[in-house]
Design a protein around this motif. Structure first.
Motif, PDB file in Angstrom:
ATOM      1  N   ASN C 194      10.711   9.846  -4.629  1.00 44.92           N
ATOM      2  CA  ASN C 194      11.414   8.598  -3.193  1.00 44.92           C
ATOM      3  C   ASN C 194      10.050   8.637  -1.505  1.00 44.92           C
ATOM      4  N   GLU C 195      10.981   7.535  -0.878  1.00 46.44           N
ATOM      5  CA  GLU C 195       9.803   7.139   0.172  1.00 46.44           C
ATOM      6  C   GLU C 195       8.209   6.916  -0.589  1.00 46.44           C
ATOM      7  N   ASN C 196       7.800   6.447  -1.865  1.00 53.26           N
ATOM      8  CA  ASN C 196       6.494   6.719  -2.345  1.00 53.26           C
ATOM      9  C   ASN C 196       6.507   6.223  -3.194  1.00 53.26           C
ATOM     10  N   LEU C 197       4.561   5.041  -3.405  1.00 52.82           N
ATOM     11  CA  LEU C 197       4.296   3.975  -4.703  1.00 52.82           C
ATOM     12  C   LEU C 197       3.281   5.181  -5.239  1.00 52.82           C
TER      13      LEU C 197
ATOM     14  N   THR D 278      -1.406   8.556  -3.617  1.00 52.07           N
ATOM     15  CA  THR D 278      -0.745   7.738  -2.955  1.00 52.07           C
ATOM     16  C   THR D 278       0.379   7.038  -1.904  1.00 52.07           C
ATOM     17  N   LEU D 279       1.159   6.412  -1.419  1.00 55.17           N
ATOM     18  CA  LEU D 279       1.450   5.899  -0.817  1.00 55.17           C
ATOM     19  C   LEU D 279       1.882   7.735   0.652  1.00 55.17           C
ATOM     20  N   LYS D 280       2.599   7.903  -0.371  1.00 49.62           N
ATOM     21  CA  LYS D 280       2.815   8.917   0.689  1.00 49.62           C
ATOM     22  C   LYS D 280       2.241   9.966   1.739  1.00 49.62           C
ATOM     23  N   GLN D 281       1.139  10.319   0.389  1.00 41.12           N
ATOM     24  CA  GLN D 281      -0.223  11.180   1.127  1.00 41.12           C
ATOM     25  C   GLN D 281      -0.441  10.864   2.395  1.00 41.12           C
ATOM     26  N   VAL D 282      -0.603   9.560   2.917  1.00 39.83           N
ATOM     27  CA  VAL D 282      -0.610   9.287   4.383  1.00 39.83           C
ATOM     28  C   VAL D 282       0.177   9.052   5.651  1.00 39.83           C
ATOM     29  N   ILE D 283       1.124   8.826   5.309  1.00 42.85           N
ATOM     30  CA  ILE D 283       2.477   8.578   5.637  1.00 42.85           C
ATOM     31  C   ILE D 283       2.400  10.236   7.164  1.00 42.85           C
ATOM     32  N   GLY D 284       2.990   9.659   7.891  1.00 45.41           N
ATOM     33  CA  GLY D 284       3.245  10.438   9.590  1.00 45.41           C
ATOM     34  C   GLY D 284       1.394  10.259   9.814  1.00 45.41           C
ATOM     35  N   PHE D 287      -4.509   8.649   8.649  1.00 44.30           N
ATOM     36  CA  PHE D 287      -5.310   7.840   7.689  1.00 44.30           C
ATOM     37  C   PHE D 287      -5.751   6.611   6.574  1.00 44.30           C
ATOM     38  N   CYS D 288      -6.398   6.282   6.434  1.00 46.13           N
ATOM     39  CA  CYS D 288      -6.436   5.542   5.567  1.00 46.13           C
ATOM     40  C   CYS D 288      -6.958   6.195   3.690  1.00 46.13           C
ATOM     41  N   ASP D 289      -5.747   6.407   3.009  1.00 47.53           N
ATOM     42  CA  ASP D 289      -7.240   6.657   1.428  1.00 47.53           C
ATOM     43  C   ASP D 289      -6.944   5.423   1.034  1.00 47.53           C
ATOM     44  N   ILE D 290      -8.099   5.497   0.219  1.00 52.31           N
ATOM     45  CA  ILE D 290      -8.415   4.851  -1.231  1.00 52.31           C
ATOM     46  C   ILE D 290      -9.281   5.144  -2.263  1.00 52.31           C
ATOM     47  N   GLY D 291      -8.439   5.248  -3.068  1.00 53.83           N
ATOM     48  CA  GLY D 291      -8.716   4.692  -4.515  1.00 53.83           C
ATOM     49  C   GLY D 291      -9.902   3.790  -4.975  1.00 53.83           C
ATOM     50  N   TYR D 292     -10.631   3.289  -6.023  1.00 50.99           N
ATOM     51  CA  TYR D 292     -11.869   2.516  -6.690  1.00 50.99           C
ATOM     52  C   TYR D 292     -12.569   3.004  -7.669  1.00 50.99           C
ATOM     53  N   GLN D 293     -12.108   2.243  -8.786  1.00 52.81           N
ATOM     54  CA  GLN D 293     -13.050   1.920 -10.262  1.00 52.81           C
ATOM     55  C   GLN D 293     -13.491   0.673 -10.308  1.00 52.81           C
ATOM     56  N   LEU D 294     -14.221   1.049 -11.595  1.00 51.44           N
ATOM     57  CA  LEU D 294     -14.488  -0.021 -12.214  1.00 51.44           C
ATOM     58  C   LEU D 294     -14.540  -0.671 -13.213  1.00 51.44           C
ATOM     59  N   ASN D 295     -13.568  -1.360 -13.987  1.00 53.55           N
ATOM     60  CA  ASN D 295     -13.161  -1.147 -15.235  1.00 53.55           C
ATOM     61  C   ASN D 295     -13.679  -1.412 -15.730  1.00 53.55           C
ATOM     62  N   SER D 305      -5.106   1.319  -1.620  1.00 58.64           N
ATOM     63  CA  SER D 305      -5.726   1.286   0.019  1.00 58.64           C
ATOM     64  C   SER D 305      -4.229   1.111   0.015  1.00 58.64           C
ATOM     65  N   VAL D 306      -3.872   2.671   0.575  1.00 56.37           N
ATOM     66  CA  VAL D 306      -3.025   3.349   1.398  1.00 56.37           C
ATOM     67  C   VAL D 306      -3.335   3.505   3.061  1.00 56.37           C
ATOM     68  N   ILE D 307      -2.155   3.200   3.433  1.00 56.90           N
ATOM     69  CA  ILE D 307      -1.954   3.167   5.499  1.00 56.90           C
ATOM     70  C   ILE D 307      -0.371   3.563   5.567  1.00 56.90           C
ATOM     71  N   ASP D 308      -0.398   3.987   6.666  1.00 59.91           N
ATOM     72  CA  ASP D 308       0.980   4.496   7.512  1.00 59.91           C
ATOM     73  C   ASP D 308       0.888   2.984   8.102  1.00 59.91           C
ATOM     74  N   ASN D 309       1.692   1.932   8.038  1.00 58.87           N
ATOM     75  CA  ASN D 309       1.314   0.552   8.800  1.00 58.87           C
ATOM     76  C   ASN D 309       2.146   0.895  10.276  1.00 58.87           C
ATOM     77  N   LEU D 310       2.510   2.178  10.971  1.00 56.27           N
ATOM     78  CA  LEU D 310       3.083   2.480  12.506  1.00 56.27           C
ATOM     79  C   LEU D 310       1.755   3.088  12.742  1.00 56.27           C
TER      80      LEU D 310
END
Lengths: 341, 341, 341, 341
Positions: C194-197, D278-284, D287-295, D305-310
């Motif tokens: 919930n509230e997640n991706l 995951t999106l949720k790990q930065v809410i509140g 932080f900007c968390d980023i994962g990357y991978q060369l295929n 990348s994920v951020i809390d927009n507010l």
């Protein structure tokens, strides 16, 4: 048989339209917009339905000429006026709005805050709670409200059999947002509704007098009930959690007998002792599932009913009324696939 | 001051840890895993906390040596045994689990279906409902349950002031899924929980005797109350919708006076007549917001309370107990930013 | 006609069962549990379906004797073994699992990490992507995967008409939780979902080789595509957002012509230039809606397709395959009511 | 230090206010309503904040007299005019709206469809992307957009180090509804948003030129990027899923080095190879968390990348700009508790 439908664009209106298109006794459905002057393609307002139909301008004579009956699925306050020529002509109508549901004009004015229908028209109207009355022979059927349906079906066996102290009835009803319709409002703005519960119309919901009118038919002494409504962060469904004191001496057996006797032959009602339904198990269907239990410690009976507000709480019950009115098979057009998961 | 925390990995445990790290009177927080034999990095189990700490193996002597007090945030049934050396040593403990909440061993066995703590230990335990008792001087504080907190705070002013017929109390409580913790189960599987309401433990929730124990302190005649719990499709928050008959002659003024007198100087409680709180308005905070209204027609009083189950319903109230125990500022560490929107 | 169904208890299995019960060319549906030794009432495992049927023990001879064909809707890896007698007997099968979808045994072993079916059986299997192949005359039909269906249908007109640089294909696919089935897991625990991706199986999803196998049939030079999957906080539906460079000189007109020519006579596909579908508009239906647009600045083409993963992505396409196999009306049994709202 | 805040009533405005109240270098916060003629209590518009403050009428001279700096958190198009006296006076401003973000007046007119600020004022404005520029010494800081922040931070290491074919950049960005603000609209009506995905402003989002302006600072040859936005059924958070071809010969090591070198000393950015956030790990949090991978098969690099927009996407980055401007500790006021679960 040709049927008319005034008000396809609302949430329950579009569900009703889809049900009618699949109904074995319906040949064609003509759509009308109650405030519409020129025809409009359905596609332009409801592309999701993928139907080529047109919504025709409103003309009561035209409706009566081209259809054997008509459904009205419009906002409260509209059919008070619009229905007159149909009532005068004794033309068959099923009205999903609240205008003709209450027995008293004063009650309508108080709870709906609108001008009430004329007394003679109110008398002509039949309250179509299909599990307890039959619309056979009726010309003007007022289809029950969603909360009223869920609540009355939960309480009926206990009131009819005089098993409870009716001054103790408490209903904590919950609804998804589709019940609030398409109109934008703060309380249905996603950022506000999501992850939230919001009470509304506490002690002022217009379904209260509708419920009481019906219960009084079974027990004159039923007083105004305690009834609250809470908006849920989900789209479809109503749960009515009801609480009431059993009369002294009433046993679990008495309670169970009341439910079994009342509902054993009702196609769309499943009542089970000690097993409480989830909301989801009725979504997409016309069922009303009910769980009940007498708590031996508090001597309270808990009754929980669930319905899909757009089906059993609106369009589905309207189809049941239609089936009764024209003596079709009781479950015609209502073999629906549940939304699972 | 150094504090220990046993059980950081649960939902309320990690919230408690974050609160303690920001508490003005806490120098350091040592983490322990109650079934752990070797140290484990917090990062490996809770990367979202972004903290470099280790979770240390469990050793009661070690905990007492390196801390001035300890919090237990473990599952029910664990502290019955684990707490013994701390109780024997009169070492300060705040226990967030249910083991020491009930007054009677028999009640614990019946409702928790587990072996109860020894009588002498139960006597040593203080029930830390911070708005009505003080943990000053207590060594073993049992932190109230989430549903119990929401319900007792809603009913307290009416019970204390003997305004209601206590045999009529009905509580329809609703909770988000975080209350069910991290353990996987069918009822918290997303496809099952989402767009759904599910009742659980009807008439069997272990917070019922906890609520009644407390209400009886104010009015010996309070019987077992009618209490149901419904699982919501949202993560955080509890709403307790309470219904009860006012005694004959009780007026709106009486009800309002009771709430005003009881709560006017309580930092974390806001009680308002006729305005019902939304769930979301307390999420992320330690507040309990309460709306209440006497319905003049049914003479029922509706009281609705909302809390964040992980804060006022767990870690937040634990911090309040901590503040009382050590005579810190009552709201120290609890100036939290609400989750908006 | 009598049909068998092995695996009614899964999410798509129960949807398939409901569709078959309403199919105009199906007389009866016999249910089987692939690991079941004794009969079990359907009611006991899926009470929501409200059906009196039994799930029968598994016996391939019995299945072939009592049915004219059989659907398998079981987990990957099961039909590799189970299907053998049916393949040997040339008995009609529609298999919703992945076992026989890939052309190469090595690819199956690599992506599914399971033992592959025998070469001769793989050759007997027909990949039932109904919009491009016909299952008429096939005996063993392998029903396409949900992500594969959404992605291939989005890309097909461009690949078939050689309008794009196939080395530039990027697919950002999103799915609701029903695609993950009934098995409990951390990533589908409500408090986590919930509230997640949540991304999963990045570059490792087993539908990648299935997509590429099909695209290569149209253009041998198509390389492995860039494909990621993200789990959404909703139950039903897949959206595949696809991006690819148009070849030099390709115009909006060329792109539009490709979609119009490919899909103009496909009942269940609606492709529209410049209008991107919402996920919800196909839920409850067998439609695949597609929006596409050539961005004149980047010369990338954006193609977004949406399907209900349990219908067009599973049970709905299986019915289409069934209709092709037995030359029934192409849309028989698929006139479904959309979930609105 | 006294700071002013114009626009507390919006979603990011109220978050910014709460952050400022807790900031160690802020003595008091004065609130202003940009279209307000008389003072208004904050309680009356934002009761959830539980603050006794007043929102004062707007008067630029008054603001400059009573504060050492001011934040503007108003709709796009408002500060173009309002900011003039502050710019003329070189009074410190942090502007969270889009008016002064783009370098070119023509671009502003094209993408925002509003009259652009004067050239001389645009020149005075500093684009405050705190991880790459410093606002020290700046008087007028334009705070970056939420999508722009998430996207630029994801792509920066690759563009700066010239590791990619910049013509291949594809961004599939997703946002919760709080980004759309408090204004009611059909697409944010709960019954429409829930269980849905909706694309919007495809190829027309006003953050596209903002992203490109910044990328061009690092590599003049960066063309307009492919960028789509999808509205999610959740309240808070942005995920930017970015795809781009690695230049020939570029290895996983090269990619990793670029991220490590760029971000190793950035407090609020965590970039990890092969692990997607995951999106949720930065809410509140900020932080900007980023994962990357060369295929290695497609030679595409996936960066998520994920951020809390507010927070990092609005109020949090504004606080970082404030800290840079006045040389406070870089993370002052930003030690926030994550929303877990």
């Amino acid at each position: 048989m040709n049927v008319g439908l005034v008000g396809v664009t609302g949430y329950s209106g579009s569900v009703l339209y889809e049900l009618l298109l699949r109904h074995p006794n319906v040949d064609s459905v003509n759509l009308y917009g109650h405030s519409q002057k020129v025809a409009q393609s359905l596609e332009s307002v409801l592309p999701q339905l993928r139907r080529g139909a047109n919504i025709l301008p409103y003309d009561s004579a035209d409706i009566m000429k081209n259809n054997q009956m008509v459904f009205f699925d419009v906002s409260a306050g509209v059919t008070t006026e619009l229905a007159k020529p149909f009532l005068d002509a004794n033309f068959p109508v099923i009205d999903l709005a609240g205008d003709y549901r209450l027995k008293s004009r004063d009650a309508y004015k108080k709870w709906y805050k609108k001008e009430a229908p004329d007394e003679k028209y109110l008398k002509q109207s039949h309250y179509g709670l299909v599990d307890f009355t039959s619309s056979k022979g009726a010309t003007y059927v007022s289809n029950p409200g969603c909360y009223a349906t869920a609540t009355i079906l939960a309480l009926a066996p206990l009131v009819i059999n005089h098993l409870i102290d009716t001054t103790s009835i408490v209903v904590d009803a919950k609804s998804g947002t589709s019940g609030a319709g398409k109109s934008l409002s703060e309380s249905t703005h996603f950022s506000q509704t999501n992850e939230n519960l919001q009470l509304y119309k506490v002690n002022h919901h217009q379904h209260i007098p509708e419920i009481v009118d019906q219960l009084k038919d079974w027990d004159e002494d039923v007083p105004y009930i305690q009834f609250t409504t809470t908006l849920l962060p989900l789209t479809r469904g109503i749960m009515a959690s009801c609480y009431t004191k059993a009369k002294s001496g009433i046993t679990e057996e008495d309670v169970k007998n009341a439910f079994v006797q009342t509902y054993s032959d009702h196609t769309f009602i499943n009542a089970t002792e000690g097993v409480f339904p989830t909301l989801k198990q009725v979504i997409g269907t016309n069922f009303c599932d009910i769980g009940y239990q007498l708590n031996p410690v508090t001597h309270q009976i808990v009754i929980v009913s669930v319905i899909d507000n757009l089906l059993k709480g609106a369009a589905g019950q309207a189809i049941q009324n239609f089936n009764q009115m024209f003596e079709f098979k009781p479950d015609a057009g209502l073999d629906l696939i549940p939304v699972l998961p």
